[in-house]
Motif scaffolding. Structure first.
Motif, PDB file in Angstrom:
ATOM      1  N   ARG A   6       0.808  -1.233   0.000  1.00  0.00           N
ATOM      2  CA  ARG A   6       0.000   0.000   0.000  1.00  0.00           C
ATOM      3  C   ARG A   6       0.835   1.274   0.000  1.00  0.00           C
ATOM      4  N   GLU A   7       1.966   1.267   0.728  1.00  0.00           N
ATOM      5  CA  GLU A   7       2.708   2.510   0.925  1.00  0.00           C
ATOM      6  C   GLU A   7       3.249   3.113  -0.375  1.00  0.00           C
TER       7      GLU A   7
ATOM      8  N   TYR B 254       1.690   3.529  -3.242  1.00  0.00           N
ATOM      9  CA  TYR B 254       0.680   4.115  -4.133  1.00  0.00           C
ATOM     10  C   TYR B 254       0.554   5.636  -4.007  1.00  0.00           C
TER      11      TYR B 254
ATOM     12  N   PHE C 169      -4.374  -5.893  -5.959  1.00  0.00           N
ATOM     13  CA  PHE C 169      -4.176  -4.893  -4.911  1.00  0.00           C
ATOM     14  C   PHE C 169      -4.333  -3.483  -5.479  1.00  0.00           C
TER      15      PHE C 169
ATOM     16  N   VAL D 175      -6.749  -0.843  -3.844  1.00  0.00           N
ATOM     17  CA  VAL D 175      -6.264   0.433  -3.295  1.00  0.00           C
ATOM     18  C   VAL D 175      -6.831   1.622  -4.070  1.00  0.00           C
TER      19      VAL D 175
END
Ligand code: SF4
Ligand code: SF4
Length: 229
Positions: free
Chosen positions: A73-74, A76, A100, A104
């Protein structure tokens, strides 16, 4: 690493030809190493698609970006503004990265540009080979570091099938027999006694899907916070 292969250009074109704008999104980790979906491959695919789009009078807006990992996630944050300029993403990550990205950046349309093949290694430049089926219960210690689940065509755990000839597998003469490899490795390690004691059955209970792995250390601050309230 996870090994992927790019879909054919015709397949990719078919999935984007009716869109107004597409951001091609590369992944800087596994699929970069296997030269399927990194920054360089994003550039090549973008050029091909721009040319095709122009020649067919479609005028699709094609953008390019690559983040370090689409499964994390970090990474994006760096593309969140850019994504707003497009109505779809053509992801060059593995299947996990594609999913993902869709999660996200929901609700944008995310299309895969690769076929995900396996967990493997770089055997030599340009050749990748499977080494692990992620069985969740690794038994490599018993087999001299060679996985019979993956390397044996029949995933036999207690010795060869009897079809091996000249060290090759009966399922394909281009493949080494896993059990000849295991025997030779254990011999070099002076651990041939392993072969007289192996009576493995596989615990498949860990192969339920979707798999999930939790490291409790990361949950601790959250738990401490809750108990302090
Ligand atoms: S036994 Fe084979 S398939 Fe299972 S985790 Fe180990 S290497 Fe992977
Ligand atoms: S020949 Fe060897 S690798 Fe091939 S299926 Fe039989 S035991 Fe497995």
């Amino acid at each position: 690493m996870i090994v992927g292969e790019r879909k054919t250009f015709d397949q990719i074109w078919e999935s984007v030809k009716d869109l107004k704008s597409v951001l091609i999104l590369g992944c800087g980790t596994c699929v970069s190493v296997c030269q399927a979906g990194g920054e360089k491959e994003v550039g090549l695919l973008a050029s091909e698609l721009r040319m095709k789009s122009q020649l067919s009078g479609k005028n699709i807006k094609i953008g390019e970006a690559t983040i370090e990992r689409q499964c994390d996630r970090e990474f994006y944050d760096s593309i969140k503004d850019k994504v707003k300029e497009y109505d779809s993403i053509l992801s060059m990550a593995c299947g996990a990265g594609v999913q993902f990205t869709a999660e996200v950046l929901e609700p944008i349309l995310v299309i895969p540009a690769l076929n995900t093949r396996f967990i493997g290694v770089t055997e030599q430049e340009g050749t990748w080979a499977e080494r692990c089926r992620a069985c969740g219960n690794c038994v490599l210690a018993d087999y001299g570091g060679i996985c019979p689940m993956t390397i044996c065509a029949k995933s036999l755990l207690n010795g060869p099938c009897g079809g091996s000839k000249n060290g090759k597998c009966e399922a394909g003469q281009e493949k080494d027999c896993a059990w000849v490899l295991i025997y030779n490795r254990l011999k070099k390690q002076n651990r041939l006694q392993n072969l007289s004691t192996l009576t493995q059955t596989k615990d498949y209970s860990k192969q339920t899907h979707p798999g999930r792995s939790v490291n409790e250390i990361y949950l601790k601050p959250e738990m401490e916070e809750k108990s302090a309230k």
